[in-house]
Design a protein around this motif. Structure first.
Motif, PDB file in Angstrom:
ATOM      1  N   HIS A   1       0.995  -1.290  -0.160  1.00 53.82           N
ATOM      2  CA  HIS A   1       0.088   0.081  -0.032  1.00 53.82           C
ATOM      3  C   HIS A   1       0.951   1.258  -0.068  1.00 53.82           C
ATOM      4  CE1 HIS A   1      -4.164  -1.245   0.360  1.00 53.82           C
ATOM      5  NE2 HIS A   1      -3.710  -2.112   0.870  1.00 53.82           N
ATOM      6  N   VAL A   2       2.059   1.075   0.676  1.00 56.52           N
ATOM      7  CA  VAL A   2       2.855   2.269   0.683  1.00 56.52           C
ATOM      8  C   VAL A   2       3.540   2.513  -0.667  1.00 56.52           C
ATOM      9  CG1 VAL A   2       4.944   3.347   1.496  1.00 56.52           C
ATOM     10  CG2 VAL A   2       3.580   2.058   3.042  1.00 56.52           C
ATOM     11  N   THR A   3       3.657   1.461  -1.303  1.00 55.52           N
ATOM     12  CA  THR A   3       4.312   1.329  -2.758  1.00 55.52           C
ATOM     13  C   THR A   3       3.117   2.031  -3.625  1.00 55.52           C
ATOM     14  OG1 THR A   3       5.545  -0.465  -2.283  1.00 55.52           O
ATOM     15  CG2 THR A   3       5.338   0.159  -4.915  1.00 55.52           C
ATOM     16  N   SER A   4       1.872   1.748  -3.512  1.00 54.61           N
ATOM     17  CA  SER A   4       0.705   2.370  -4.277  1.00 54.61           C
ATOM     18  C   SER A   4       0.803   3.890  -4.198  1.00 54.61           C
ATOM     19  CB  SER A   4      -0.617   1.972  -3.828  1.00 54.61           C
ATOM     20  OG  SER A   4      -0.835   0.546  -4.143  1.00 54.61           O
ATOM     21  N   ILE A   5       0.812   4.335  -2.766  1.00 56.21           N
ATOM     22  CA  ILE A   5       0.908   5.776  -2.535  1.00 56.21           C
ATOM     23  C   ILE A   5       2.173   6.319  -3.373  1.00 56.21           C
ATOM     24  CG2 ILE A   5       1.413   7.790  -0.947  1.00 56.21           C
ATOM     25  CD1 ILE A   5       0.002   5.634   1.258  1.00 56.21           C
ATOM     26  N   ALA A   6       3.172   5.547  -3.297  1.00 56.36           N
ATOM     27  CA  ALA A   6       4.411   6.385  -3.924  1.00 56.36           C
ATOM     28  C   ALA A   6       4.208   6.420  -5.365  1.00 56.36           C
ATOM     29  CB  ALA A   6       5.740   5.485  -3.773  1.00 56.36           C
ATOM     30  N   GLU A   7       3.651   5.414  -5.949  1.00 50.64           N
ATOM     31  CA  GLU A   7       3.256   5.242  -7.490  1.00 50.64           C
ATOM     32  C   GLU A   7       2.310   6.369  -7.703  1.00 50.64           C
ATOM     33  OE1 GLU A   7       3.594   0.411  -8.060  1.00 50.64           O
ATOM     34  OE2 GLU A   7       1.788   1.336  -8.108  1.00 50.64           O
ATOM     35  N   GLN A   8       1.377   6.894  -7.135  1.00 52.82           N
ATOM     36  CA  GLN A   8       0.555   7.826  -7.153  1.00 52.82           C
ATOM     37  C   GLN A   8       1.350   9.183  -7.600  1.00 52.82           C
ATOM     38  OE1 GLN A   8      -2.751   8.427  -7.006  1.00 52.82           O
ATOM     39  NE2 GLN A   8      -3.565   6.246  -6.742  1.00 52.82           N
ATOM     40  N   VAL A   9       2.347   9.249  -6.627  1.00 51.36           N
ATOM     41  CA  VAL A   9       3.315  10.415  -6.568  1.00 51.36           C
ATOM     42  C   VAL A   9       3.758  10.685  -7.911  1.00 51.36           C
ATOM     43  CG1 VAL A   9       5.193  11.657  -5.448  1.00 51.36           C
ATOM     44  CG2 VAL A   9       3.574  10.584  -4.020  1.00 51.36           C
ATOM     45  N   VAL A  10       4.580   9.647  -8.282  1.00 49.71           N
ATOM     46  CA  VAL A  10       5.188   9.393  -9.619  1.00 49.71           C
ATOM     47  C   VAL A  10       4.201   9.919 -10.793  1.00 49.71           C
ATOM     48  CG1 VAL A  10       6.355   7.854 -11.332  1.00 49.71           C
ATOM     49  CG2 VAL A  10       6.751   7.633  -8.819  1.00 49.71           C
ATOM     50  N   TYR A  11       3.232   9.242 -10.866  1.00 45.10           N
ATOM     51  CA  TYR A  11       2.067   9.577 -11.650  1.00 45.10           C
ATOM     52  C   TYR A  11       1.679  10.991 -11.850  1.00 45.10           C
ATOM     53  CZ  TYR A  11      -2.072   9.331 -14.467  1.00 45.10           C
ATOM     54  OH  TYR A  11      -3.038   9.482 -15.504  1.00 45.10           O
ATOM     55  N   LEU A  12       1.596  11.552 -10.540  1.00 51.61           N
ATOM     56  CA  LEU A  12       1.179  12.921 -10.515  1.00 51.61           C
ATOM     57  C   LEU A  12       2.020  13.917 -10.828  1.00 51.61           C
ATOM     58  CD1 LEU A  12      -0.663  13.444  -6.858  1.00 51.61           C
ATOM     59  CD2 LEU A  12      -1.528  13.731  -9.021  1.00 51.61           C
ATOM     60  N   VAL A  13       3.389  13.520 -10.574  1.00 50.20           N
ATOM     61  CA  VAL A  13       4.577  14.682 -10.997  1.00 50.20           C
ATOM     62  C   VAL A  13       4.963  14.646 -12.555  1.00 50.20           C
ATOM     63  CG1 VAL A  13       6.994  15.077 -10.370  1.00 50.20           C
ATOM     64  CG2 VAL A  13       5.460  14.477  -8.553  1.00 50.20           C
ATOM     65  N   THR A  14       4.992  13.047 -12.946  1.00 50.56           N
ATOM     66  CA  THR A  14       5.413  12.876 -14.111  1.00 50.56           C
ATOM     67  C   THR A  14       4.144  12.630 -15.003  1.00 50.56           C
ATOM     68  OG1 THR A  14       5.615  10.340 -14.000  1.00 50.56           O
ATOM     69  CG2 THR A  14       7.409  11.745 -13.198  1.00 50.56           C
ATOM     70  N   GLY A  15       3.312  12.516 -14.849  1.00 51.72           N
ATOM     71  CA  GLY A  15       2.068  11.889 -15.703  1.00 51.72           C
ATOM     72  C   GLY A  15       2.325  10.587 -16.370  1.00 51.72           C
ATOM     73  N   GLU A  16       3.245   9.809 -15.911  1.00 51.31           N
ATOM     74  CA  GLU A  16       3.291   8.350 -16.294  1.00 51.31           C
ATOM     75  C   GLU A  16       3.283   7.476 -15.081  1.00 51.31           C
ATOM     76  OE1 GLU A  16       4.718   7.041 -19.570  1.00 51.31           O
ATOM     77  OE2 GLU A  16       4.218   9.095 -20.354  1.00 51.31           O
ATOM     78  N   HIS A  17       2.840   6.418 -15.131  1.00 49.96           N
ATOM     79  CA  HIS A  17       3.023   5.487 -14.261  1.00 49.96           C
ATOM     80  C   HIS A  17       4.350   4.681 -14.154  1.00 49.96           C
ATOM     81  CE1 HIS A  17      -1.181   4.905 -12.886  1.00 49.96           C
ATOM     82  NE2 HIS A  17      -1.509   5.345 -14.254  1.00 49.96           N
ATOM     83  N   PRO A  18       4.696   4.685 -13.081  1.00 53.61           N
ATOM     84  CA  PRO A  18       6.155   4.089 -12.858  1.00 53.61           C
ATOM     85  C   PRO A  18       6.059   2.563 -13.466  1.00 53.61           C
ATOM     86  CG  PRO A  18       5.398   3.790 -10.911  1.00 53.61           C
ATOM     87  CD  PRO A  18       4.279   4.765 -11.648  1.00 53.61           C
ATOM     88  N   GLU A  19       7.326   2.411 -14.291  1.00 52.51           N
ATOM     89  CA  GLU A  19       7.411   0.945 -14.907  1.00 52.51           C
ATOM     90  C   GLU A  19       7.306  -0.145 -13.989  1.00 52.51           C
ATOM     91  OE1 GLU A  19       8.099  -0.994 -17.703  1.00 52.51           O
ATOM     92  OE2 GLU A  19       6.933   0.993 -18.457  1.00 52.51           O
ATOM     93  N   ASP A  20       6.604  -1.238 -14.398  1.00 48.65           N
ATOM     94  CA  ASP A  20       6.413  -2.191 -13.250  1.00 48.65           C
ATOM     95  C   ASP A  20       7.045  -3.298 -13.292  1.00 48.65           C
ATOM     96  OD1 ASP A  20       3.437  -1.101 -12.193  1.00 48.65           O
ATOM     97  OD2 ASP A  20       3.340  -1.054 -14.070  1.00 48.65           O
ATOM     98  N   ASP A  21       7.852  -3.287 -14.384  1.00 46.95           N
ATOM     99  CA  ASP A  21       8.707  -4.628 -14.568  1.00 46.95           C
ATOM    100  C   ASP A  21      10.188  -4.321 -13.912  1.00 46.95           C
ATOM    101  OD1 ASP A  21       9.549  -2.925 -16.389  1.00 46.95           O
ATOM    102  OD2 ASP A  21       9.349  -4.410 -17.972  1.00 46.95           O
TER     103      ASP A  21
END
Lengths: 235, 235
Positions: free
Chosen positions: B202-222
């Motif tokens: 869940h913490v990772t999900s929060i961090a992923e949201q931040v990346v998406y908010l700032v960069t407009g891209e979802h972080p690479e999942d692989d």
């Protein structure tokens, strides 16, 4: 009379967004299925289709978010209606993540099709993916029908996926120890297994939302997990 | 001029909700810390405090959701502003789930304090919880500061938690095989380890949201996950 009119306008709006959710769910289910199939049959063309199809899923999420915001702005829902409209936002976020995992699974088809197959590795992954796909279908049905019992079934079913993951984890370990040439392929296979397990977690989140929407309570979290069972089996 | 006025009113609204998120985050961090501490020191009073404290966390989520809906209704945000306000809803949902896991950890204090301790089991869990607590702090800092780099650090750090979980899983297995009387306690400990791992997700999900908010891209999942590393170590 006025109140009733407003209520049913909200209901119609909600239904329209839920139809979008079901459409998004259908695309995600197909992605899981085709991603696993491409892996198992080494079908790089199908894998490419899955990778490219992820964009449509992402766009649907955007559309659902915008639509939900429009309804909030227009109808200013509170209490239960607010929870309903927020659930749409959360569920579409879960679907988007599941779609990403399916895309990543497809991405590995290209890599794995150039390696020697490891026993029934991709077949086992495909069965695991099929389980998650079924759970997703049930979770979305439970959502549309507001069926907390079916949602609880899905939550409990997540154990099976965890169990499959644990079994695969041990299997891949064995293959690697048996023959170090299997290590690279097994690492990819294990990664995919982990991704499918995460898909299961997101499906569980959707089912938990349904339980919360219907009962007003979050499901108890100290349900026994499969990992326990597997520990006992090992112990 | 009118536009600028509307924009800054939205910003003020958003900042107010973000302050609530940080408050909620602080409560959740304390729950993780105290839940793990109560477990390690067999402090049933502290465990009770954590269990009861979960209500305040749940209430904050409700409040944040209502506030976010009010802002959407009032300001009708679109594009980036809409993403920002939706992130508040998603992040508070993640925090609420992490709080539940901390509560469940505390719930087991009562059970485990009446069993013979299993080596350093609860100490190891406490270290794992401390890792997650730190990640959560960083994820929320990254959120407030819109710091995608720090958020990526958090995402990559989740590997460590996965690695700790895998190591504990094997340790508990060993304890159980060494002495079957350890089985019940180890099952509880393993369950808690799994819960802490989920907190990390869940913490990772929060961090992923931040990346998406700032960069407009979802972080690479692989990204390679820790499980790989542990597989290689085993192989």
């Amino acid at each position: 009379m006025q109140d009733q009119h407003i209520a049913s306008a909200f209901d119609r709006d909600l239904e329209a967004i839920q139809a979008q959710i079901m459409k998004m769910g259908g695309l995600v289910e197909a992605s899981i299925r085709d991603g696993a199939l491409s892996l198992d049959t080494r079908d790089e063309e199908l894998a490419e289709k899955v990778r490219k199809g992820d964009r449509a899923i992402d766009e649907l999420e955007e559309m659902i978010n915008e639509e939900a915001a429009r309804v909030i702005a227009l109808r200013a829902p509170t209490a239960r209606d607010l929870r309903l409209i927020l659930s749409v936002i959360k569920i579409s976020a879960n679907l988007e993540r599941i779609g990403d995992y399916a895309k990543n699974m497809a991405k590995r088809t290209g890599v794995l099709s150039h390696m020697a197959p490891v026993d029934d590795g991709t077949g086992a992954l495909r069965r695991m993916a099929r389980e998650v796909e079924r759970m997703l279908k049930d979770a979305l049905d439970a959502y549309v029908q507001r069926d907390a019992e079916l949602a609880m079934d899905v939550i409990n079913h997540d154990r099976d996926v965890d169990q499959m993951y644990n079994a695969l984890f041990r299997e891949f370990l064995t293959f690697m120890m048996e023959d170090p040439r299997n290590i690279t392929a097994c690492m990819h296979l294990h990664f995919i297994a982990k991704n499918i397990e995460r898909m299961g977690d997101h499906v569980t989140s959707i089912a938990e939302q349904v339980v919360y929407l219907v009962t007003g309570e979050h499901p108890e979290d100290d349900r026994p997990k499969a990992d326990k069972t597997s520990l006992v089996a090992e112990g």
